[in-house]
Design a protein around this motif. Structure first.
Motif, PDB file in Angstrom:
ATOM      1  N   LYS A   1      16.695  41.188  39.350  1.00  0.00           N
ATOM      2  CA  LYS A   1      15.963  41.690  40.519  1.00  0.00           C
ATOM      3  C   LYS A   1      14.550  41.123  40.572  1.00  0.00           C
ATOM      4  CE  LYS A   1      14.478  45.977  40.552  1.00  0.00           C
ATOM      5  NZ  LYS A   1      14.466  47.465  40.616  1.00  0.00           N
ATOM      6  N   ASN A   2      13.935  40.992  39.417  1.00  0.00           N
ATOM      7  CA  ASN A   2      12.543  40.551  39.366  1.00  0.00           C
ATOM      8  C   ASN A   2      12.386  39.053  39.129  1.00  0.00           C
ATOM      9  OD1 ASN A   2      11.487  43.235  39.630  1.00  0.00           O
ATOM     10  ND2 ASN A   2      12.014  43.610  37.499  1.00  0.00           N
ATOM     11  N   GLY A   3      13.479  38.376  38.752  1.00  0.00           N
ATOM     12  CA  GLY A   3      13.335  36.980  38.348  1.00  0.00           C
ATOM     13  C   GLY A   3      14.012  35.944  39.217  1.00  0.00           C
ATOM     14  N   LEU A   4      14.906  36.367  40.114  1.00  0.00           N
ATOM     15  CA  LEU A   4      15.577  35.396  40.969  1.00  0.00           C
ATOM     16  C   LEU A   4      14.629  34.885  42.055  1.00  0.00           C
ATOM     17  CD1 LEU A   4      19.089  37.069  41.456  1.00  0.00           C
ATOM     18  CD2 LEU A   4      18.548  35.043  40.091  1.00  0.00           C
ATOM     19  N   ASN A   5      14.851  33.647  42.457  1.00  0.00           N
ATOM     20  CA  ASN A   5      14.032  33.068  43.537  1.00  0.00           C
ATOM     21  C   ASN A   5      14.505  33.621  44.879  1.00  0.00           C
ATOM     22  OD1 ASN A   5      12.372  31.379  41.955  1.00  0.00           O
ATOM     23  ND2 ASN A   5      13.991  29.840  41.834  1.00  0.00           N
ATOM     24  N   GLY A   6      13.578  33.977  45.717  1.00  0.00           N
ATOM     25  CA  GLY A   6      13.911  34.520  47.021  1.00  0.00           C
ATOM     26  C   GLY A   6      13.350  35.920  47.182  1.00  0.00           C
ATOM     27  N   THR A   7      13.557  36.480  48.344  1.00  0.00           N
ATOM     28  CA  THR A   7      13.151  37.859  48.615  1.00  0.00           C
ATOM     29  C   THR A   7      14.350  38.759  48.334  1.00  0.00           C
ATOM     30  OG1 THR A   7      11.616  37.133  50.328  1.00  0.00           O
ATOM     31  CG2 THR A   7      12.261  39.464  50.340  1.00  0.00           C
ATOM     32  N   ILE A   8      14.188  39.656  47.355  1.00  0.00           N
ATOM     33  CA  ILE A   8      15.287  40.521  46.933  1.00  0.00           C
ATOM     34  C   ILE A   8      15.175  41.883  47.626  1.00  0.00           C
ATOM     35  CG2 ILE A   8      16.476  41.592  44.988  1.00  0.00           C
ATOM     36  CD1 ILE A   8      16.527  38.569  44.885  1.00  0.00           C
ATOM     37  N   TYR A   9      16.231  42.265  48.303  1.00  0.00           N
ATOM     38  CA  TYR A   9      16.352  43.607  48.866  1.00  0.00           C
ATOM     39  C   TYR A   9      17.330  44.353  47.965  1.00  0.00           C
ATOM     40  CZ  TYR A   9      14.101  41.703  53.031  1.00  0.00           C
ATOM     41  OH  TYR A   9      13.214  41.113  53.902  1.00  0.00           O
TER      42      TYR A   9
ATOM     43  N   CYS B   1      23.930  36.813  29.989  1.00  0.00           N
ATOM     44  CA  CYS B   1      22.526  37.131  30.212  1.00  0.00           C
ATOM     45  C   CYS B   1      21.684  36.515  29.098  1.00  0.00           C
ATOM     46  CB  CYS B   1      22.338  38.644  30.262  1.00  0.00           C
ATOM     47  SG  CYS B   1      20.712  39.124  30.893  1.00  0.00           S
ATOM     48  N   GLY B   2      20.393  36.594  29.255  1.00  0.00           N
ATOM     49  CA  GLY B   2      19.484  36.140  28.217  1.00  0.00           C
ATOM     50  C   GLY B   2      18.481  37.234  27.896  1.00  0.00           C
ATOM     51  N   PRO B   3      17.844  37.161  26.745  1.00  0.00           N
ATOM     52  CA  PRO B   3      16.837  38.169  26.383  1.00  0.00           C
ATOM     53  C   PRO B   3      15.523  37.912  27.095  1.00  0.00           C
ATOM     54  CG  PRO B   3      16.948  36.492  24.698  1.00  0.00           C
ATOM     55  CD  PRO B   3      18.029  36.143  25.702  1.00  0.00           C
ATOM     56  N   HIS B   4      14.706  38.923  27.184  1.00  0.00           N
ATOM     57  CA  HIS B   4      13.359  38.730  27.705  1.00  0.00           C
ATOM     58  C   HIS B   4      12.646  37.723  26.801  1.00  0.00           C
ATOM     59  CE1 HIS B   4       9.157  39.600  28.724  1.00  0.00           C
ATOM     60  NE2 HIS B   4       9.628  40.089  29.859  1.00  0.00           N
TER      61      HIS B   4
ATOM     62  N   LEU C   1      19.100  32.987  34.891  1.00  0.00           N
ATOM     63  CA  LEU C   1      18.638  33.155  36.272  1.00  0.00           C
ATOM     64  C   LEU C   1      18.785  31.859  37.062  1.00  0.00           C
ATOM     65  CD1 LEU C   1      15.405  35.263  35.659  1.00  0.00           C
ATOM     66  CD2 LEU C   1      17.619  36.084  36.444  1.00  0.00           C
ATOM     67  N   GLY C   2      18.559  30.737  36.401  1.00  0.00           N
ATOM     68  CA  GLY C   2      18.669  29.452  37.071  1.00  0.00           C
ATOM     69  C   GLY C   2      20.069  29.189  37.602  1.00  0.00           C
ATOM     70  N   LYS C   3      21.076  29.581  36.841  1.00  0.00           N
ATOM     71  CA  LYS C   3      22.461  29.385  37.286  1.00  0.00           C
ATOM     72  C   LYS C   3      22.771  30.232  38.517  1.00  0.00           C
ATOM     73  CE  LYS C   3      24.689  27.949  32.965  1.00  0.00           C
ATOM     74  NZ  LYS C   3      25.770  28.276  31.988  1.00  0.00           N
ATOM     75  N   ILE C   4      22.261  31.463  38.526  1.00  0.00           N
ATOM     76  CA  ILE C   4      22.492  32.337  39.690  1.00  0.00           C
ATOM     77  C   ILE C   4      21.750  31.794  40.904  1.00  0.00           C
ATOM     78  CG2 ILE C   4      22.275  34.668  40.618  1.00  0.00           C
ATOM     79  CD1 ILE C   4      22.462  35.738  37.780  1.00  0.00           C
ATOM     80  N   ASP C   5      20.525  31.298  40.699  1.00  0.00           N
ATOM     81  CA  ASP C   5      19.773  30.706  41.802  1.00  0.00           C
ATOM     82  C   ASP C   5      20.538  29.541  42.428  1.00  0.00           C
ATOM     83  OD1 ASP C   5      17.453  32.279  42.020  1.00  0.00           O
ATOM     84  OD2 ASP C   5      16.489  31.241  40.350  1.00  0.00           O
ATOM     85  N   ILE C   6      21.150  28.726  41.586  1.00  0.00           N
ATOM     86  CA  ILE C   6      21.917  27.578  42.083  1.00  0.00           C
ATOM     87  C   ILE C   6      23.085  28.055  42.945  1.00  0.00           C
ATOM     88  CG2 ILE C   6      23.475  25.710  41.382  1.00  0.00           C
ATOM     89  CD1 ILE C   6      21.623  25.260  38.964  1.00  0.00           C
TER      90      ILE C   6
END
Length: 373
Positions: free
Chosen positions: A27-35, A170-173, A358-363
């Motif tokens: 929610k906080n890390g993907l590129n774009g406007t998240i609703y 997923c990955g760790p913080h 997150l990069g894979k989801i953005d793609i």
């Protein structure tokens, strides 16, 4: 001129569940406007705006319902109107049942869907059956995300086209990778919900055997759940209250504090009678990223991350004695614990970062939006 950002609806049953750090990271890390829509498999709320407003129902719709025609109910209509108002370009559905509930809405207003499976939704038999084995989800979703190799294979077996399924744990913080544990205490730290698939009672039973040889050892298991009181009672029955601590829900900083001094992370995951299984536990990723060896089971996504004898130690599900022996091995060999932890940290840094996840989801999101334009 500022580039227009992608408009993404992320839909999840919960708002800020303490165990769903992976969803908060997206929610906080993907590129774009998240609703961020939440409040059940059919969302009732939009973060920052409150409850979705129920539109008035026209007399035409009322007549159609009385005549038996299938129409969208008020909650569904409110959700659709919000999606249209916010010009949503793609929906990222957290968990299979959420996607199953949203398919007909996505079809109605022509919004593409990405479905993210996490664990129970791809393993509990009754959940899968109640979603018609995800036939509609697999048919409509442009992409389906699995967090373990075993889950990826399971989804394909259920009927999801192979080309749609992406393995993306997923990955760790990133802050966990920066840690340098001291290995200063003869302690084992565990973290997770007290539920059947986590089997915290097995960890406690194994540790009770360890205390016979290492009475100074300590076990801490953070989290809450329906087995919490059961585990408290087991500890009391075994008379090991001074050696086992169940502190309840831990903040990220509290978890880090335990990781910084402990000898290893421990978790005895099993397949529950319901079929419920892990995905790839985030706490396992975090502990390994921090530099601690992970002592766990050969369970679903755990061996994807932890290499037995190289970055941690794995035992068969339900083998309590084997887990006890591995605990003793680490207590008697601090250098081995440090060596396993060091290699684990490197493996996480090279293969399981949050940036990569997150990069894979953005793609995928960019591909879907471009395809739908």
């Amino acid at each position: 001129m500022e580039l227009q950002r992608n408009k993404i609806a992320m839909v999840s049953p919960s708002h800020n569940a303490y165990s769903e750090t992976f969803i908060q990271a997206q929610k906080n890390g993907l590129n774009g406007t998240i609703y961020y829509y939440y409040g059940g498999v059919l969302p009732l709320y939009l973060e920052g705006y409150g409850k979705l407003m129920l539109p008035s129902i026209s007399w035409v719709v009322k007549i159609k319902r009385k005549l038996g025609f299938k129409t969208f109910n008020a909650d569904e209509t409110a959700f659709m109107q919000s999606l249209k108002k916010n010009k949503i370009q793609v929906i990222l559905a957290q968990y299979g049942p959420t996607a199953d509930r949203l398919v007909k809405i996505c079809k109605k207003i022509n919004i593409p869907l990405i479905t993210h499976f996490h664990g129970y939704d791809a393993s509990i038999k009754v959940v899968i059956e109640n979603c018609n084995n995800y036939r509609d989800v697999f048919a409509y979703s442009t992409y389906v995300i699995a967090v373990s190799v075993a889950m990826q294979e399971k989804l394909i077996q259920l009927g999801c086209p192979k080309e749609k399924v992406l393995y993306n744990p997923c990955g760790p913080h990133p802050s966990f990778v920066e840690m340098q544990p001291a290995f200063s205490e003869p302690a084992f730290i565990g973290l997770g919900r007290f539920v059947d698939k986590k089997a915290p009672y097995y960890t406690i039973l194994a540790f009770s055997q360890v205390l016979q040889q290492y009475p100074q050892a300590l076990l801490i298991i953070g989290g809450k759940g329906e087995l919490y009181e059961v585990c408290h009672n087991l500890i009391r029955y075994l008379k090991i209250e001074n050696s086992v601590v169940l502190p309840g829900i831990l903040t990220q900083e509290q978890f880090k504090n335990y990781l910084s001094t402990s000898l290893a992370f421990v978790q005895h995951s099993v397949t529950a009678l319901s079929g419920d299984q892990e995905g790839t536990p985030v706490a396992v990723l975090e502990a390994s990223a921090a530099g601690l060896p992970v002592l766990a089971t050969f369970h679903v996504g755990i061996p994807d991350v932890i290499i037995d004898g190289e970055t941690g130690l794995l035992v068969a599900e339900h083998d309590v004695s084997a887990m006890a022996e591995k605990m003793k091995l680490l207590l008697g060999n601090r250098e081995l614990a440090m060596q396993l932890g060091k290699k684990g940290k490197e493996r996480i840094k090279n293969n399981f970062t949050m940036e990569r996840h997150l990069g894979k989801i953005d793609i995928l999101i960019n591909k879907v939006i471009k395809k739908n334009e």
